[in-house]
Each structure stands twice: as C-alpha cells, then as structure tokens.
Design an enzyme around this catalytic site. Structure first.
Site, PDB file in Angstrom:
ATOM      1  N   HIS A  40     -10.495  18.621 -26.658  1.00  0.00           N
ATOM      2  CA  HIS A  40      -9.340  18.163 -25.882  1.00  0.00           C
ATOM      3  C   HIS A  40      -9.358  18.764 -24.489  1.00  0.00           C
ATOM      4  O   HIS A  40      -8.463  19.524 -24.105  1.00  0.00           O
ATOM      5  CB  HIS A  40      -8.035  18.494 -26.616  1.00  0.00           C
ATOM      6  CG  HIS A  40      -7.747  17.536 -27.717  1.00  0.00           C
ATOM      7  ND1 HIS A  40      -6.931  17.839 -28.775  1.00  0.00           N
ATOM      8  CD2 HIS A  40      -8.192  16.270 -27.940  1.00  0.00           C
ATOM      9  CE1 HIS A  40      -6.883  16.795 -29.593  1.00  0.00           C
ATOM     10  NE2 HIS A  40      -7.649  15.844 -29.113  1.00  0.00           N
ATOM     11  N   CYS A  96     -15.100  21.732 -38.195  1.00  0.00           N
ATOM     12  CA  CYS A  96     -15.024  23.196 -38.236  1.00  0.00           C
ATOM     13  C   CYS A  96     -14.850  23.663 -39.691  1.00  0.00           C
ATOM     14  O   CYS A  96     -14.054  23.079 -40.440  1.00  0.00           O
ATOM     15  CB  CYS A  96     -13.840  23.645 -37.386  1.00  0.00           C
ATOM     16  SG  CYS A  96     -13.586  25.408 -37.500  1.00  0.00           S
ATOM     17  N   GLU A 130      -6.752  16.236 -36.327  1.00  0.00           N
ATOM     18  CA  GLU A 130      -6.836  17.151 -37.481  1.00  0.00           C
ATOM     19  C   GLU A 130      -5.781  16.784 -38.525  1.00  0.00           C
ATOM     20  O   GLU A 130      -6.055  16.786 -39.734  1.00  0.00           O
ATOM     21  CB  GLU A 130      -6.621  18.604 -37.031  1.00  0.00           C
ATOM     22  CG  GLU A 130      -6.767  19.572 -38.193  1.00  0.00           C
ATOM     23  CD  GLU A 130      -6.228  20.959 -37.875  1.00  0.00           C
ATOM     24  OE1 GLU A 130      -6.552  21.496 -36.809  1.00  0.00           O
ATOM     25  OE2 GLU A 130      -5.463  21.473 -38.696  1.00  0.00           O
ATOM     26  N   THR A 166      -3.984  23.803 -37.864  1.00  0.00           N
ATOM     27  CA  THR A 166      -4.593  25.097 -37.517  1.00  0.00           C
ATOM     28  C   THR A 166      -4.222  25.612 -36.124  1.00  0.00           C
ATOM     29  O   THR A 166      -4.335  26.803 -35.867  1.00  0.00           O
ATOM     30  CB  THR A 166      -6.134  25.017 -37.576  1.00  0.00           C
ATOM     31  OG1 THR A 166      -6.551  23.972 -36.700  1.00  0.00           O
ATOM     32  CG2 THR A 166      -6.647  24.776 -38.974  1.00  0.00           C
ATOM     33  N   CYS A 204      -5.183  28.839 -37.571  1.00  0.00           N
ATOM     34  CA  CYS A 204      -6.491  29.468 -37.397  1.00  0.00           C
ATOM     35  C   CYS A 204      -6.328  30.807 -36.680  1.00  0.00           C
ATOM     36  O   CYS A 204      -5.587  30.897 -35.690  1.00  0.00           O
ATOM     37  CB  CYS A 204      -7.381  28.534 -36.588  1.00  0.00           C
ATOM     38  SG  CYS A 204      -8.948  29.278 -36.179  1.00  0.00           S
ATOM     39  N   SER A 232      -4.430  19.198 -25.540  1.00  0.00           N
ATOM     40  CA  SER A 232      -4.760  20.294 -26.449  1.00  0.00           C
ATOM     41  C   SER A 232      -3.513  20.884 -27.099  1.00  0.00           C
ATOM     42  O   SER A 232      -2.612  21.381 -26.417  1.00  0.00           O
ATOM     43  CB  SER A 232      -5.513  21.385 -25.685  1.00  0.00           C
ATOM     44  OG  SER A 232      -5.583  22.544 -26.476  1.00  0.00           O
ATOM     45  N   ASN A 234      -3.396  23.579 -29.186  1.00  0.00           N
ATOM     46  CA  ASN A 234      -3.345  25.042 -29.067  1.00  0.00           C
ATOM     47  C   ASN A 234      -3.113  25.445 -27.620  1.00  0.00           C
ATOM     48  O   ASN A 234      -2.573  26.501 -27.333  1.00  0.00           O
ATOM     49  CB  ASN A 234      -4.579  25.694 -29.688  1.00  0.00           C
ATOM     50  CG  ASN A 234      -5.784  25.695 -28.780  1.00  0.00           C
ATOM     51  OD1 ASN A 234      -5.946  26.566 -27.953  1.00  0.00           O
ATOM     52  ND2 ASN A 234      -6.644  24.691 -28.918  1.00  0.00           N
ATOM     53  N   SER A 276     -10.113  25.268 -26.370  1.00  0.00           N
ATOM     54  CA  SER A 276     -10.897  24.100 -25.937  1.00  0.00           C
ATOM     55  C   SER A 276     -11.192  24.143 -24.436  1.00  0.00           C
ATOM     56  O   SER A 276     -11.628  23.147 -23.863  1.00  0.00           O
ATOM     57  CB  SER A 276     -10.128  22.822 -26.281  1.00  0.00           C
ATOM     58  OG  SER A 276      -8.784  22.938 -25.846  1.00  0.00           O
TER      59      SER A 276
HETATM   60  S1  SF4 Z   1      -9.269  26.608 -33.357  1.00  0.00           S
HETATM   61 FE1  SF4 Z   1     -10.022  27.428 -35.310  1.00  0.00          FE
HETATM   62  S2  SF4 Z   1      -9.912  25.678 -36.682  1.00  0.00           S
HETATM   63 FE2  SF4 Z   1      -9.826  24.842 -34.635  1.00  0.00          FE
HETATM   64  S3  SF4 Z   1     -11.953  24.397 -34.123  1.00  0.00           S
HETATM   65 FE3  SF4 Z   1     -11.500  26.454 -33.364  1.00  0.00          FE
HETATM   66  S4  SF4 Z   1     -12.201  27.825 -35.006  1.00  0.00           S
HETATM   67 FE4  SF4 Z   1     -11.986  25.775 -35.882  1.00  0.00          FE
END
Ligand code: SF4
Length: 297
Positions: A40, A96, A130, A166, A204, A232, A234, A276
């Site tokens: 992303h 992943c 995801e 995650t 995660c 993204s 995260n 990312s």
């Molecule tokens: S954030 Fe964690 S779950 Fe997502 S791709 Fe990266 S290592 Fe894998």
C-alpha cells in the site's frame, strides 16, 4: 535543523519477502502479474511497475490462463486458489506467514462456531485485502467491526470469537474488546446465561511493537513527518500514535505534499513511516529537508 530517520520504520519482513519474490521473478522474465497493489504505497508500486509488474484485480485474474501471478503479503481467500487451479495459473505465494497463521486460527474458530452457533467477529476495515482473506475462511459469514456502531451486527446471546486484522491499532482493539465484553456481560446478567467470548489479539507485533518506539521517537523531535501511502491501514494506525504524542506530526505520501511553514521554528525533524513505507522514500524526504535547510540557513 537536525534531521533523522527512525531506524525502526520501513518495510516489515512480510513486505520485504513479497518484494524480493517479485523482483526475483522480474529479473528472470521481465514481467509478472500481481493480484492487487503489492504494497500500500503508490511510489513503490510505480517503481515495480516500471520493472514489469502488472497489477490486476480479481476479475482480471478470472480471465487469465497459463501464467504466473504473485499473491501479496495480505493473503487471499480460498476462492483465489480455486480460480488459479481452474485456469492453470502458477501462484507465487508471498502471503505473509503471520497472515497465514491468522487465517488458520479464524478457520479453526469458524469450525467451532458452526458447532456452538457462534460468530466470528473481525476488528478491521471492510474491503481490505487481508480482511477479505479472513472472511473467506468463514464462507463469507464473519462480521466486520470498525466502530461502536458496528456492534449492532453482533448477537450478544451467542458465542463470539473475536480477532483483529494484523495492522490495526492496539488501542482500538482493546476499546472494541471492552465494549463487546461489556455488552455480553449485560446480556448474561439479564438472561442468566453464560456465553463464550474468545478474544484474540492478532495484531502483528511488527506493527504493535512500533507503537511504543514511535511514541518515544515523536517526543524526541519538534516536528514529525510520517511517510505512508494513503491506503495503508497500519500507516493510519501508526500515524495516530505520532499525532497523539506530538501534535506537530504530518502525514505525507511524497515530498510534494510537504509545506515549508511546518518547519519554520523546528530545530529537529524526525522522519518515520509505516511497515509499507520504503526506506528510499524516507531518504527522499530527508534529502528534501536537507535542501530546505540549506536554502533557509
Ligand atoms: S505487518 Fe506483519 S502481518 Fe503484515 S505483512 Fe508485515 S509482518 Fe506480515
């Protein structure tokens, strides 16, 4: 103005692995299909597209035959693997391992939920790749919750198996968990029945471990530039950690979104990003700030 890049920011191992797999194939054949954006981050996607990566969607996948397709780190639902077999597509599977483990846990709980008339509840973004992969483990039956309003979708008289996407924030997960727990207790007090509430923090650690690191990093600088793609998940979660700690935190996808006045009184600027965010992009932001420094010095 001191400029530093957070050493803990940048690609997580899941993204590193997916990009390595793509680059290895591109080195060999010069072209590769990838189901959805490999990461992303538009800048990184554009870099790989220039090397021959072709981004396709699920509809395009169903029309492809006898070729190779990369599955990105987010993972895929079972239907994608079925389509690949039917169309003689060789999958280069970069799902992943953390996501694959979560898919397994969701599937196992779903099998149990079928017996107990329970519900799989996922704290996440509806439509996120995801989450689609997780919902696919439950024959499309999982309930997705993002805000308190979504809790109306849950039947609190039945067992709840709760998981997280995650890349969500720990704080958001804990708040949602507390709200579900409270409503289940209220129901149980009035009905006298005791129901299963299985709560699984499946965020995660590559994301959650960055939260305290970013909190610390954000206090060490006058201004924070958080670099991330807008899609993204995260990125949004980790940026909110920076913003809560340091109000002079700014979210940018590239240097053209930066405004000089943000840095007018800054003695130190910290650059950080999502799992990312490529390091080269944070270095580009640092270079931009160094040039700004030279001009205004
Ligand atoms: S954030 Fe964690 S779950 Fe997502 S791709 Fe990266 S290592 Fe894998």
């Amino acid at each position: 103005m001191r400029i530093s890049i957070d050493p803990h920011s940048g690609f997580c191992f899941g993204v590193v692995y997916a990009i390595q797999m793509a680059e290895e194939e591109l080195d060999k054949s010069g072209s590769l299909y990838c189901l959805g954006d490999i990461v992303h981050n538009n800048m990184e996607v554009e870099r790989l597209k220039a090397r021959g990566l072709k981004i396709i969607n699920h509809e395009q996948l169903s029309q492809l035959h006898d070729t190779k397709v990369l599955i990105r780190a987010h993972g895929e639902p079972p239907e994608t693997y079925k389509t690949a077999i039917e169309n003689n597509i060789e999958l280069i599977d970069a799902s992943c391992p953390v996501v694959l483990k979560l898919q397994n846990r969701v599937r196992t709980s779903f099998d149990e939920a079928v017996e107990t008339e329970g519900q799989i509840v996922i704290y996440g973004e509806a439509g996120h790749a995801e989450v689609n992969g997780l919902v696919g483990q439950t024959d499309g039956k999982a309930i997705i919750v993002k805000t308190a309003d979504d809790l109306a979708k849950i039947d609190f008289s039945k067992p709840v198996y709760f998981f997280s996407q995650t890349t969500k924030s720990t704080k958001g997960f804990e708040e949602m968990k507390a709200m579900i727990e409270e409503r289940m207790q209220t129901f149980q007090q009035s009905s006298g029945e005791d129901e299963i509430f299985s709560s699984n923090d499946t965020i995660c650690r590559q994301v959650s471990n960055r939260e305290p690191q970013l909190e610390k990093f954000s206090t060490q600088h006058d201004v924070i530039v958080f670099v991330s793609g807008k899609k993204s998940s995260n990125g949004k979660a980790l940026y909110s950690v920076c913003k809560a700690t340091n109000p002079h935190s700014y979210f940018v996808s590239d240097t053209d979104e930066m405004e000089k006045q943000w840095f007018a009184d800054a003695e130190s600027v910290g650059i950080c990003g999502a799992t990312s965010t490529p390091m080269w992009l944070m270095e580009k932001v640092a270079k931009y700030l160094q040039e700004l420094n030279t001009v205004t010095a």
